[in-house]
Design a protein around this motif. Structure first.
Motif, PDB file in Angstrom:
ATOM      1  N   ARG A  20     -74.594 -17.198  65.657  1.00  0.00           N
ATOM      2  CA  ARG A  20     -75.544 -16.191  65.161  1.00  0.00           C
ATOM      3  C   ARG A  20     -76.893 -16.344  65.855  1.00  0.00           C
ATOM      4  NH1 ARG A  20     -76.396 -14.558  58.928  1.00  0.00           N
ATOM      5  NH2 ARG A  20     -74.634 -13.252  59.514  1.00  0.00           N
ATOM      6  N   ALA A  23     -76.580 -14.940  69.328  1.00  0.00           N
ATOM      7  CA  ALA A  23     -76.469 -13.486  69.331  1.00  0.00           C
ATOM      8  C   ALA A  23     -77.829 -12.838  69.097  1.00  0.00           C
ATOM      9  CB  ALA A  23     -75.474 -13.040  68.270  1.00  0.00           C
ATOM     10  N   LEU A  24     -78.588 -13.361  68.154  1.00  0.00           N
ATOM     11  CA  LEU A  24     -79.914 -12.820  67.877  1.00  0.00           C
ATOM     12  C   LEU A  24     -80.836 -12.975  69.080  1.00  0.00           C
ATOM     13  CD1 LEU A  24     -80.417 -14.092  64.213  1.00  0.00           C
ATOM     14  CD2 LEU A  24     -79.878 -11.758  64.947  1.00  0.00           C
ATOM     15  N   ARG A  25     -80.742 -14.113  69.763  1.00  0.00           N
ATOM     16  CA  ARG A  25     -81.568 -14.321  70.953  1.00  0.00           C
ATOM     17  C   ARG A  25     -81.183 -13.347  72.063  1.00  0.00           C
ATOM     18  NH1 ARG A  25     -84.699 -18.380  73.407  1.00  0.00           N
ATOM     19  NH2 ARG A  25     -85.463 -17.500  75.377  1.00  0.00           N
ATOM     20  N   GLY A  27     -79.808 -10.444  71.711  1.00  0.00           N
ATOM     21  CA  GLY A  27     -80.293  -9.127  71.313  1.00  0.00           C
ATOM     22  C   GLY A  27     -81.771  -8.965  71.591  1.00  0.00           C
ATOM     23  N   ALA A  28     -82.538 -10.014  71.295  1.00  0.00           N
ATOM     24  CA  ALA A  28     -83.980  -9.965  71.536  1.00  0.00           C
ATOM     25  C   ALA A  28     -84.305  -9.891  73.024  1.00  0.00           C
ATOM     26  CB  ALA A  28     -84.646 -11.190  70.916  1.00  0.00           C
ATOM     27  N   THR A  46     -74.906  -9.968  61.461  1.00  0.00           N
ATOM     28  CA  THR A  46     -75.617 -10.346  62.678  1.00  0.00           C
ATOM     29  C   THR A  46     -75.885  -9.125  63.553  1.00  0.00           C
ATOM     30  OG1 THR A  46     -74.577 -12.537  62.643  1.00  0.00           O
ATOM     31  CG2 THR A  46     -75.561 -11.835  64.715  1.00  0.00           C
ATOM     32  N   ILE A  50     -79.581  -7.494  64.702  1.00  0.00           N
ATOM     33  CA  ILE A  50     -79.975  -7.185  66.077  1.00  0.00           C
ATOM     34  C   ILE A  50     -80.457  -5.745  66.175  1.00  0.00           C
ATOM     35  CG2 ILE A  50     -79.102  -6.866  68.433  1.00  0.00           C
ATOM     36  CD1 ILE A  50     -77.211  -9.247  67.894  1.00  0.00           C
ATOM     37  N   GLU A  51     -79.719  -4.844  65.570  1.00  0.00           N
ATOM     38  CA  GLU A  51     -80.094  -3.435  65.634  1.00  0.00           C
ATOM     39  C   GLU A  51     -81.379  -3.165  64.854  1.00  0.00           C
ATOM     40  OE1 GLU A  51     -76.386  -1.357  64.557  1.00  0.00           O
ATOM     41  OE2 GLU A  51     -76.327  -0.838  66.705  1.00  0.00           O
ATOM     42  N   GLY A  55     -82.469  -3.795  68.886  1.00  0.00           N
ATOM     43  CA  GLY A  55     -81.466  -4.085  69.897  1.00  0.00           C
ATOM     44  C   GLY A  55     -80.218  -3.250  69.719  1.00  0.00           C
ATOM     45  N   ALA A  57     -75.968  -3.644  69.258  1.00  0.00           N
ATOM     46  CA  ALA A  57     -74.889  -4.585  68.957  1.00  0.00           C
ATOM     47  C   ALA A  57     -73.804  -3.902  68.150  1.00  0.00           C
ATOM     48  CB  ALA A  57     -75.424  -5.788  68.183  1.00  0.00           C
TER      49      ALA A  57
END
Length: 255
Positions: A20, A23-25, A27-28, A46, A50-51, A55, A57
């Motif tokens: 997680r 994935a967040l990184r 997305g950023a 997750t 992001i969205e 982002g 995802a």
């Protein structure tokens, strides 16, 4: 990081923990992230995070050791977003038990998640990367695969296998424009580690003893690995392949 904006990445194990955080990184950093996880609700959370941050995802609930399911989800990702350019194999599972107290059903579960799953992901995803002449792959193994870990015999065997597999794939894919590297986290604040510590004062003492053995004097957090994973998927890491990188607060020193 250079080259990550718009890069299409499939990541396994993004429902929680290191997956997680990674994935967040991603997305950023501007990646388009496809999250594959058996925990569909967690993966969706997750992707939604992001969205919500601006982002892009999507998530798919599946068993990554199921070849047909992986192929179907991969094809759905590409139909929606375009060709996969990056793959991050983060999914993993273990339960701490002495090897002589385990059985073959326990072995099979660990092997399917930690070894067979990544093999399946490579086999499905890398065909397209090789044909197009570009790709970035990061596998998350463990320092247990480098130095062993009491109570994690089968898990350590799988992670050692992923390290060797990564080096082999790096050699096979180098002339096809695909880099393949592996990260080896050290002790990290996850449910697996908490189960190793146990409850009560005894568990707290084990945790403090481990912290004192780590030169940086703390247990790793999921966010400690996201930056290196993003780096290896970016153009900044284009000249690195076949490398095993230990991130353990100095507990194990490689090289």
């Amino acid at each position: 990081m250079k080259g990550l904006t718009g890069r299409r990445v499939i990541l396994t194990g993004g429902a929680s923990g290191i997956g997680r955080a990674a994935a967040l990184r991603l997305g950023a950093e501007g990646c388009v992230v496809g999250i594959f996880d058996l925990n569909g609700a967690g993966a969706a959370e997750t992707a939604q995070a992001i969205e919500a941050a601006g982002g892009s995802a999507a998530s798919w609930a599946l068993d990554i050791s199921d070849y047909a399911a992986v192929q179907q989800a991969h094809d759905a990702f590409e139909a929606r977003f375009g060709p996969v350019e990056g793959l991050a194999n983060v999914a993993g599972w273990d339960a701490v038990r002495n090897f002589l107290d385990t059985d073959t059903a326990f072995w099979d579960k660990i092997v399917r998640i930690n070894l067979y799953g990544p093999l399946t992901m490579h086999h499905v995803v890398l065909k397209g990367m090789a044909a197009r002449g570009f790709g970035r792959v990061v596998n998350v193994a463990s320092d247990a695969g480098r130095v062993g870990s009491s109570g994690e015999a089968v898990y350590s065997a799988c992670k050692g296998g992923i390290i060797a597999f990564t080096k082999t794939m790096a050699r096979e894919m180098a002339r096809k424009g695909v880099t393949v590297n592996v990260l080896c986290p050290g002790p990290t604040d996850t449910p697996i580690l908490q189960s190793f510590f146990g409850a009560g004062d005894a568990g707290a003492k084990i945790a403090e003893g481990l912290k004192s053995a780590i030169p940086l004097k703390r247990i790793g957090q999921p966010e400690d690995y996201a930056g290196m994973l993003a780096f290896l998927l970016s153009d900044e890491g284009a000249y690195m392949t076949g490398q095993t990188l230990s991130i353990s607060g100095g507990l194990t020193m490689n090289g």
